[in-house]
Design an enzyme around this catalytic site. Structure first.
Site, PDB file in Angstrom:
ATOM      1  N   GLY A 138       0.842  -1.201   0.000  1.00 12.18           N
ATOM      2  CA  GLY A 138       0.000   0.000   0.000  1.00 12.18           C
ATOM      3  C   GLY A 138       0.872   1.245   0.000  1.00 12.18           C
ATOM      4  O   GLY A 138       0.563   2.244  -0.651  1.00 12.18           O
ATOM      5  N   THR A 139       1.968   1.182   0.726  1.00 12.68           N
ATOM      6  CA  THR A 139       2.906   2.312   0.795  1.00 12.68           C
ATOM      7  C   THR A 139       3.408   2.683  -0.593  1.00 12.68           C
ATOM      8  O   THR A 139       3.463   3.861  -0.961  1.00 12.68           O
ATOM      9  CB  THR A 139       4.102   1.935   1.696  1.00 12.68           C
ATOM     10  OG1 THR A 139       3.593   1.643   3.004  1.00 12.68           O
ATOM     11  CG2 THR A 139       5.130   3.043   1.782  1.00 12.68           C
ATOM     12  N   ASN A 174      -6.502   5.031   9.701  1.00  7.62           N
ATOM     13  CA  ASN A 174      -5.989   3.798  10.314  1.00  7.62           C
ATOM     14  C   ASN A 174      -6.039   3.810  11.836  1.00  7.62           C
ATOM     15  O   ASN A 174      -6.089   2.778  12.469  1.00  7.62           O
ATOM     16  CB  ASN A 174      -4.555   3.521   9.834  1.00  7.62           C
ATOM     17  CG  ASN A 174      -3.671   4.727   9.877  1.00  7.62           C
ATOM     18  OD1 ASN A 174      -3.945   5.737   9.230  1.00  7.62           O
ATOM     19  ND2 ASN A 174      -2.601   4.655  10.641  1.00  7.62           N
ATOM     20  N   GLN A 226      -7.391   1.224   4.547  1.00 10.02           N
ATOM     21  CA  GLN A 226      -8.181   0.797   5.717  1.00 10.02           C
ATOM     22  C   GLN A 226      -9.679   0.826   5.436  1.00 10.02           C
ATOM     23  O   GLN A 226     -10.475   0.584   6.345  1.00 10.02           O
ATOM     24  CB  GLN A 226      -7.871   1.684   6.929  1.00 10.02           C
ATOM     25  CG  GLN A 226      -6.451   1.580   7.437  1.00 10.02           C
ATOM     26  CD  GLN A 226      -6.141   0.241   8.110  1.00 10.02           C
ATOM     27  OE1 GLN A 226      -6.998  -0.613   8.304  1.00 10.02           O
ATOM     28  NE2 GLN A 226      -4.870   0.052   8.458  1.00 10.02           N
ATOM     29  N   SER A 277      -4.383  -2.492  -0.134  1.00 10.42           N
ATOM     30  CA  SER A 277      -3.291  -3.384   0.242  1.00 10.42           C
ATOM     31  C   SER A 277      -3.837  -4.756   0.653  1.00 10.42           C
ATOM     32  O   SER A 277      -4.862  -4.839   1.346  1.00 10.42           O
ATOM     33  CB  SER A 277      -2.530  -2.746   1.413  1.00 10.42           C
ATOM     34  OG  SER A 277      -1.506  -3.590   1.858  1.00 10.42           O
ATOM     35  N   HIS A 290      -2.665  -7.203   2.692  1.00  5.76           N
ATOM     36  CA  HIS A 290      -2.592  -7.812   4.027  1.00  5.76           C
ATOM     37  C   HIS A 290      -3.604  -7.239   5.006  1.00  5.76           C
ATOM     38  O   HIS A 290      -3.730  -7.754   6.118  1.00  5.76           O
ATOM     39  CB  HIS A 290      -1.161  -7.755   4.580  1.00  5.76           C
ATOM     40  CG  HIS A 290      -0.688  -6.421   5.046  1.00  5.76           C
ATOM     41  ND1 HIS A 290      -0.538  -6.126   6.365  1.00  5.76           N
ATOM     42  CD2 HIS A 290      -0.308  -5.316   4.369  1.00  5.76           C
ATOM     43  CE1 HIS A 290      -0.077  -4.882   6.483  1.00  5.76           C
ATOM     44  NE2 HIS A 290       0.072  -4.380   5.290  1.00  5.76           N
ATOM     45  N   THR A 318      10.176  -7.985 -11.650  1.00  4.60           N
ATOM     46  CA  THR A 318       9.407  -9.215 -11.837  1.00  4.60           C
ATOM     47  C   THR A 318       8.311  -9.324 -10.781  1.00  4.60           C
ATOM     48  O   THR A 318       8.553  -9.114  -9.594  1.00  4.60           O
ATOM     49  CB  THR A 318      10.349 -10.439 -11.758  1.00  4.60           C
ATOM     50  OG1 THR A 318      11.368 -10.251 -12.746  1.00  4.60           O
ATOM     51  CG2 THR A 318       9.608 -11.737 -12.024  1.00  4.60           C
ATOM     52  N   CYS A 335       3.560   0.753  12.013  1.00  7.44           N
ATOM     53  CA  CYS A 335       4.859   1.168  11.500  1.00  7.44           C
ATOM     54  C   CYS A 335       5.446   2.309  12.323  1.00  7.44           C
ATOM     55  O   CYS A 335       6.526   2.785  12.064  1.00  7.44           O
ATOM     56  CB  CYS A 335       4.749   1.568  10.042  1.00  7.44           C
ATOM     57  SG  CYS A 335       3.169   2.231   9.631  1.00  7.44           S
TER      58      CYS A 335
END
Ligand code: PLP
Length: 380
Positions: A70-71, A149, A177, A197, A199, A235, A323
């Site tokens: 996402g970042t 978030n 989020q 994102s 995860h 890749t 984070c």
């Protein structure tokens, strides 16, 4: 048994997602850029995932760009849309964004760009009029998160789309989020760019996506091969992308069920906390919020210390964005909402998922009540 209440940090991998990924971690190891059958098999998996990711947010498959997180999607949206050499050197964002948006904006500032950080009210919401006024003909992009978030507060992104369109400004939303927790449709929102994102929706870590509306031209941030239209060269992580696609499909299928399941859990948690513990504030309680997040301030309690004590009791929560836990700074989101440093430091974020139960919630509130009372010196 431990209770996981930190789903905004990350979510468990769904077993069905793992099943989707397994072939690409074993026999189907081809490089999607190869022309032979191994390569074509990997390419097909990416195509399927792209269609699934697009369907989740009401986009077309060719409007989805897979990224490494996402970042990365946020960075590409912001750094890829500003043109410091031309007339569009301004960016508008909010003071409550994730660092994945704030830091590329600060980078633009250091390189000569001009960034407006919109303030929020005590509930964490930007003012629509001020936001509209801040967008002008010199604005390259307006980056307004959909759901926060820390608090779960939802911003009025749609209200800015007309002004953005009229001034040739790209409207970006960090929906990391929001996706999977509320309906997210890029056409209804009127956005040009939208990040999400894997995860956060029971997919694997290390893969994200950027919706890029047809006709929008971005400049690449990295240079390399022609993967992902040259905007995310390198890749592809085929297994992760395949898993992300399946996670998107499941998120779409389960959206209503998840909201119905998780909303009452959060309500129960907040009601019980407010009833049983004095000196508790729910941050952003009066604003629209996504279903699974609550940010709670406990008067005269250190949030970090509470999180550690709860962890020892088998409860996983968070005193800040995952984070950010290393820098020990009070949450910039809560400070922007007018909380004092002390109030911000007394806050803990609890975020719920489909695996949580009402019994767990009641038990956790009991543990919190006991722990907070101990920490306040038994003065309850
Ligand atoms: N944006 C928001 C609002 C987030 O909450 C997060 C992660 O917590 C990100 C961006 C970054 O996503 P990722 O962890 O995939 O880099």
């Amino acid at each position: 048994m431990s209770v996981y209440l930190d789903h905004n940090a990350t979510t468990p991998l769904d077993p069905e997602v793992l099943l989707e990924m397994m072939p690409f971690l074993t026999d189907a190891f081809g490089n999607p850029s190869s022309v032979h059958s191994f390569g074509r098999e990997a390419r097909r998996a990416i195509d399927v995932a792209r269609a699934r990711a697009a369907a989740l947010i009401g986009a077309q498959p060719d409007e989805i760009l897979f990224t490494g997180s996402g970042t990365e999607a946020d960075n590409l949206a912001i750094l890829g849309s500003a043109d410091l050499s031309a007339a569009k050197r301004c960016v508008v964002t909010t003071s409550v964004e994730h660092h994945a948006v704030l830091n590329p904006c600060r980078r633009l500032e250091r390189s000569g760009g001009r960034v407006t950080f919109l303030s929020v009210n005590r509930d964490g919401v930007i003012g629509v009029d001020a936001a509209r006024e801040s967008i002008g003909n010199d604005t390259a992009a307006a980056s307004i998160m959909l759901a926060n978030n820390v608090t779960g507060v939802v911003q009025p992104v749609t209200a800015l789309s007309k002004k953005a369109r009229a001034t040739g400004t790209l409207l970006h939303s960090d929906a990391v989020q929001a996706v999977g927790k509320m309906p997210v449709d890029v056409r209804t929102l009127g956005v040009d760019l939208l990040s999400f994102s894997a995860h956060k929706i029971n997919g694997p870590k290390g893969v994200g996506a950027l919706f890029v509306r047809r006709g929008v031209a971005l400049s690449p941030v990295f240079s390399g091969g022609r993967q992902e239209r040259g905007l995310r060269p390198g890749t592809e992580n085929v297994a992760a992308i395949a898993g992300f696609g399946r996670a998107c499909e499941l998120a779409a299928l389960r959206l209503d069920e998840n909201v119905e399941r998780i909303s009452p859990l959060r309500s129960l948690f907040e009601v019980e906390l407010l009833e049983r513990i004095p000196g508790v504030t729910i941050n952003g309680a009066f604003a629209p919020r996504v279903c699974g997040t609550t940010s709670v301030s406990f008067d005269h309690v250190d949030g970090d210390a509470l999180v550690i004590r709860l962890d020892l009791l088998g409860v996983a929560a968070s005193s800040g964005a995952a984070c950010n836990t290393l820098d020990r700074e009070p949450s910039h989101v809560l400070l922007a909402m007018g909380r004092s440093e002390e109030e911000a430091r007394s806050s803990v974020r609890f975020s719920f998922g489909r695996g949580n139960t009402a019994e767990e919630i009641v038990r956790v509130v009991g543990l919190i009540a006991r722990t907070v009372a101990e920490m306040r010196g038994g003065a309850m």
